[in-house]
Motif scaffolding. Structure first.
Motif, PDB file in Angstrom:
ATOM      1  N   ALA A  91      -5.575  34.263  -9.234  1.00  0.00           N
ATOM      2  CA  ALA A  91      -4.104  34.388  -9.335  1.00  0.00           C
ATOM      3  C   ALA A  91      -3.505  33.275  -9.281  1.00  0.00           C
ATOM      4  O   ALA A  91      -3.715  32.163  -9.048  1.00  0.00           O
ATOM      5  N   ARG A  92      -2.166  33.491  -9.649  1.00  0.00           N
ATOM      6  CA  ARG A  92      -1.219  32.104  -9.623  1.00  0.00           C
ATOM      7  C   ARG A  92      -0.975  31.298  -8.561  1.00  0.00           C
ATOM      8  O   ARG A  92      -0.952  31.818  -7.308  1.00  0.00           O
ATOM      9  N   LYS A 141      -3.566  29.830 -12.779  1.00  0.00           N
ATOM     10  CA  LYS A 141      -4.441  30.672 -12.157  1.00  0.00           C
ATOM     11  C   LYS A 141      -5.414  29.942 -11.211  1.00  0.00           C
ATOM     12  O   LYS A 141      -6.186  29.103 -11.910  1.00  0.00           O
TER      13      LYS A 141
END
Lengths: 422, 446
Positions: A284-285, A292
């Protein structure tokens, strides 16, 4: 065998922190929709993070469970252990499980965590070795440690270091072999790592950093390791703790995009419809990079699980994931180390350190050019990690308070935050 | 039904940083005077022009992050007390909880190597009584919710009050407390306007209710109560009247019933005017207030007379029980309700509730409790109780009142006040306070 295919509204694959938080988030918004949890594990939910303490004997294995059957009954959750996700058919909302059954879902959360990454050392499949990711691993390792006289730990991450400390305390002669030039790299800086290293040396452990194992052979007692420089080591117990890799083999052909982990957006949704991912398997970010990243740590798993659960249930209160901030704590030989934020110094940023030789207190704070905190690291210096994480996430400008903050991050951090919360 | 929990509240305006709370906590929890080990931490903000203090203390979150990030299951929120408990036998000292908490509510105790957090001393926190300035309070109002929530609500589910009106709260709580064996009198005013007398042939209450005239409420209720007594039924006679219906045209019947010692509970909801009929002045409207009959214009600047102090007049009837109350202090109100009900079994009980009116007083509908609280904190109204045996005493004494402007500025009906008018009101507040104080002194002598 032909079975009736089970239908569920929410299917959650995995049973640790991300999964448990998702259940809470779903039940906040949807009190009734059927939830099914399928997990590779044979036990009730527990945290991989507690396992080193099971090995050391500090945690009684029967008391580490985070939820009981009653919790699942009260929350109308079908809990299915020993039912790992084997294959995903996202195009027809169907999950194939290891026990041969299939489940049709409306929404799916992949919270399958990670497994030990086994380095491709020649001969590794000819020797027996330990890993530490599941309760069963921990129980096996705990038994073996009691017997061990001469142990080798491959990898000086937090799992390896914890196990090494347990081995030292159990009276074994221990060697830690680490590829990179310092211990606990990625968690703590060189100064902190040197303090950790010294504590281990003082306790009698041998540390071999910058060392690569090139061959493994079985011996009567266990295994023989050959290092790049020709040194050989004998081990009656070999622990491979060289990191983890996300559990996502079931994705093959599913159409769910993945790189280092399962790629998700800021609501934890994967590239496939009706499929979310959270925790150690998700990519994820990152808060600092915007790209990511893998941030396989417990606090982030809970945050991601929460976002995913809210998104799956259609909770209008869901907010975008702010991005992962590294957060780690580590206890060694009665001392503690805390790291919050990024160890990378941003362009134009500044690093402030202080070290008190008498007390062994070490503090390092990193500030960006605009005065906000981007990382803070301490050994034997307690500060509130949660408050520091908030200062980072809120991009609080600490310029006017910097010298006071560095002198006493505990008091000044609390002072700032309690004003903010009022 | 969910549960409400008690909590420790901190008022930074009252804190002078003396640290007595920390010493008390350290003594209670560690047996030492080491305030670094206290679970409540007060921080002075250095360099601030006005010295202010900040607090780090576990908030016993409803959705606790420390619990979710604990890998060992060592932290748990107790469903009954609401306290997040720490299990030493499960904790692995990993400190992850301190990383999860954004409030610094759980932290390392370096002397033990374990984390430590507030456990509210099993519902009797040592820090609170140690505070000499009242900056810490243990708010236990939640007990009312937990207890009263199980009692039957005797009011219709829907009623037609103005947005933000606290009279609904008052009616539901009062009826819950008096219970179903009650006959209720509600003379013209907001209470029937909100629906107590009902619609289309059904009442708005689940107890018998009637709608007397403004003038004869206490007389009619007295007759009904006597009739029930005659036929041998123990019924609670209850009136809920407005200040207009009680202090103006209804006063003769009220005074008569009090003088005769009729066995009833007469509750006045004092919103300082005839709010239901278009916000006309009553004898309870305070000096300077705008109403539709004391307008603000070129010459008129609101009401030119001071308010009548009806509860003090009732004291002079030597009623079995007289008290003033506010919905901003529900525990106090409940305590008085209990005493008033008990007193009404043998005599006349009078309960005067100050009730801010969002519509007539002109303040935002979300601020009713705040306005009610400010009235008490400035001594604009005083909370006390009286019995013939024990005399009069304050139940929420305010020794260091806020300036009355803090109250006046909270609403529109005083917006036009000149400095002279404000000065008049402030003087009246002081005068009223001294007046009631003298009555409490007399009580001690007597």
């Amino acid at each position: 065998m032909d079975r009736a295919i089970e239908h569920t509204k929410y299917l959650i694959a995995g049973s640790s922190h991300a999964a448990l938080e998702a259940i809470n988030a779903i039940r906040m918004h949807d009190a009734e929709g059927p939830i099914t949890v399928v997990t590779r594990d044979a036990h009730l939910p527990y945290s991989p993070t507690v396992l080193p303490y099971v090995v050391s004997g500090k945690s009684a294995p029967e008391r580490i469970f985070l939820r009981d059957d009653d919790f699942f009954a009260r929350n109308k959750v079908a809990y299915r252990p020993k039912a790992a996700l084997k294959a995903l058919h996202a195009d027809r909302n169907t999950a194939e499980l290891a026990d041969g059954s299939s489940v049709v879902y409306e929404k799916l959360l992949l919270a399958t965590g990670a497994s030990p990454a086994i380095p491709p050392i020649p001969g590794i499949d000819t020797v027996s070795y330990h890993v530490l990711r599941t309760l069963d691993d921990a129980l096996k390792l705990r038994g073996a440690i009691a017997e061990s006289k001469q142990a080798v730990v491959l990898g000086a991450g937090l799992v390896g270091m914890h196990a090494a400390e347990n081995l030292v305390k159990a009276g074994a002669s221990v060697t830690i072999v680490e590829m990179s030039e310092q211990l606990t790299s990625g968690y703590f800086d060189k100064v902190a790592a040197d303090m950790i290293e010294q504590a281990f040396r003082d306790a009698g452990a041998k540390i071999m950093t910058g060392s690569r194992v090139v061959r493994l052979e079985p011996t009567a007692a266990g295994a023989k390791l050959t290092l790049e420089n020709g040194t050989t080591l004998e081990a009656d117990l070999l622990l491979v703790a060289t990191g983890v890799k996300p559990e996502m083999d079931y994705l093959n052909g599913s159409g769910v995009e993945h790189a280092q982990g399962i790629l998700v957006d800021d609501r934890m949704q994967t590239t496939a419809e009706n499929v979310w991912a959270a925790g150690d398997c998700a990519q994820a970010r990152g808060f600092f990079t915007g790209t990511k990243v893998m941030n396989a740590i417990l606090p982030d798993a809970t945050i991601q699980g929460r976002v995913a659960g809210m998104a799956m249930a259609g909770d209008p209160g869901v907010k975008d994931y702010a991005g992962g901030v590294p957060l780690n704590t580590y206890h060694f030989f009665g001392r503690h180390a805390i790291s919050v934020g990024s160890s990378t110094v941003p362009e134009g940023g500044e690093v402030v350190t202080r070290f008190d030789e008498k007390t062994g207190r070490y503090l390092k704070a990193i500030f960006a050019a605009d005065g906000r905190l981007t990382g803070i690291f301490g050994v034997n210096e307690f500060f509130d990690g949660g408050v520091m994480a908030q200062l980072i996430l809120r991009r609080t400008d600490l310029t006017p308070l910097r010298s006071r903050f560095v002198a006493n991050p505990l008091a000044v951090g609390r002072e700032i935050m309690s004003q903010t919360w009022r | 039904m969910g549960r409400a929990y008690s909590t420790i509240a901190f008022d930074p305006a009252k804190c002078d940083g003396c640290g007595d709370c920390m010493t008390a906590c350290a003594q209670a929890k560690t047996g030492t005077d080491d305030i670094a080990r206290s679970r409540i931490q007060i921080y002075g903000r250095e360099g601030a022009a006005d010295k202010t203090f900040e607090l780090a203390l576990c908030r016993q979150c409803a959705d606790p992050k420390c619990v979710t990030v604990c890998p060992a299951g060592a932290l748990n929120k107790d469903g009954t007390s609401g306290v997040i408990g720490w299990d030493a036998t499960k904790c692995v000292d990993c400190l992850l909880c301190t990383v999860g908490c954004a409030y610094a509510g759980i932290a390392l105790d370096e002397a033990t190597g374990h984390v430590a957090k507030c456990d509210t001393c099993d519902g009797n926190p040592a820090c609170v009584p140690a505070c000499p300035h009242g900056a810490l309070k243990h708010i236990t109002t939640a007990n009312i919710y937990n207890e009263v929530g199980d009692w039957e609500d005797l009011f219709a589910p829907g009623l037609a009050g103005c947005q933000g009106c606290n009279t609904e709260l008052l009616m539901r709580h009062t009826l819950r407390r008096v219970g179903p064996d009650t006959v209720l009198a509600t003379p013209p005013g907001c209470v029937p306007g909100m629906g107590s007398v009902g619609f289309n042939g059904t009442t708005g209450t689940k107890v018998p209710v009637f709608h007397p005239l403004l003038t004869n409420t206490a007389a009619m209720l007295a007759g009904i109560k006597r009739q029930y007594k005659r036929v041998g039924r123990d019924v609670q006679a209850l009136a809920i009247a407005g200040d207009g219906g009680a202090s103006d045209v209804g006063f003769q019947s009220l005074s008569g019933a009090a003088e005769r010692g009729e066995q009833m509970l007469f509750m006045v909801v004092d919103n300082e005017g005839y709010m239901n009929t278009g916000m006309q002045r009553s004898s309870c409207t305070p000096y300077g207030a705008w109403t539709s009959t004391t307008p603000v214009g070129e010459t008129s600047r609101g009401k030119t007379q001071d308010a009548k102090n009806l509860p003090l007049i009732m004291v002079n009837h030597r009623c079995a029980y007289v008290a003033t109350a506010s919905t901003a202090y529900m525990e106090d109100l409940y305590d008085k309700l209990d005493k008033a009900i008990a007193a009404s079994k043998n005599g006349f009980a009078y309960l005067h509730v100050y009730s801010p009116c969002t519509t007539g007083w002109r303040f935002p509908s979300n601020l009713n409790m705040e306005v009610a609280r400010k009235a008490v904190e400035t001594n604009f109204v005083m909370l006390w109780e009286y019995t013939p045996q024990d005399g009069l005493h304050f139940t929420k004494p305010v020794d260091d009142p806020l300036p009355v402007t803090d109250y006046l500025k909270a609403m529109g009906r005083f917006r036009h006040l000149t400095p002279e008018q404000v000065e008049h009101i402030q003087k009246k507040v002081v005068e009223n306070q001294k007046f009631v104080e003298r009555m409490t002194e007399h009580a001690h002598v007597g």
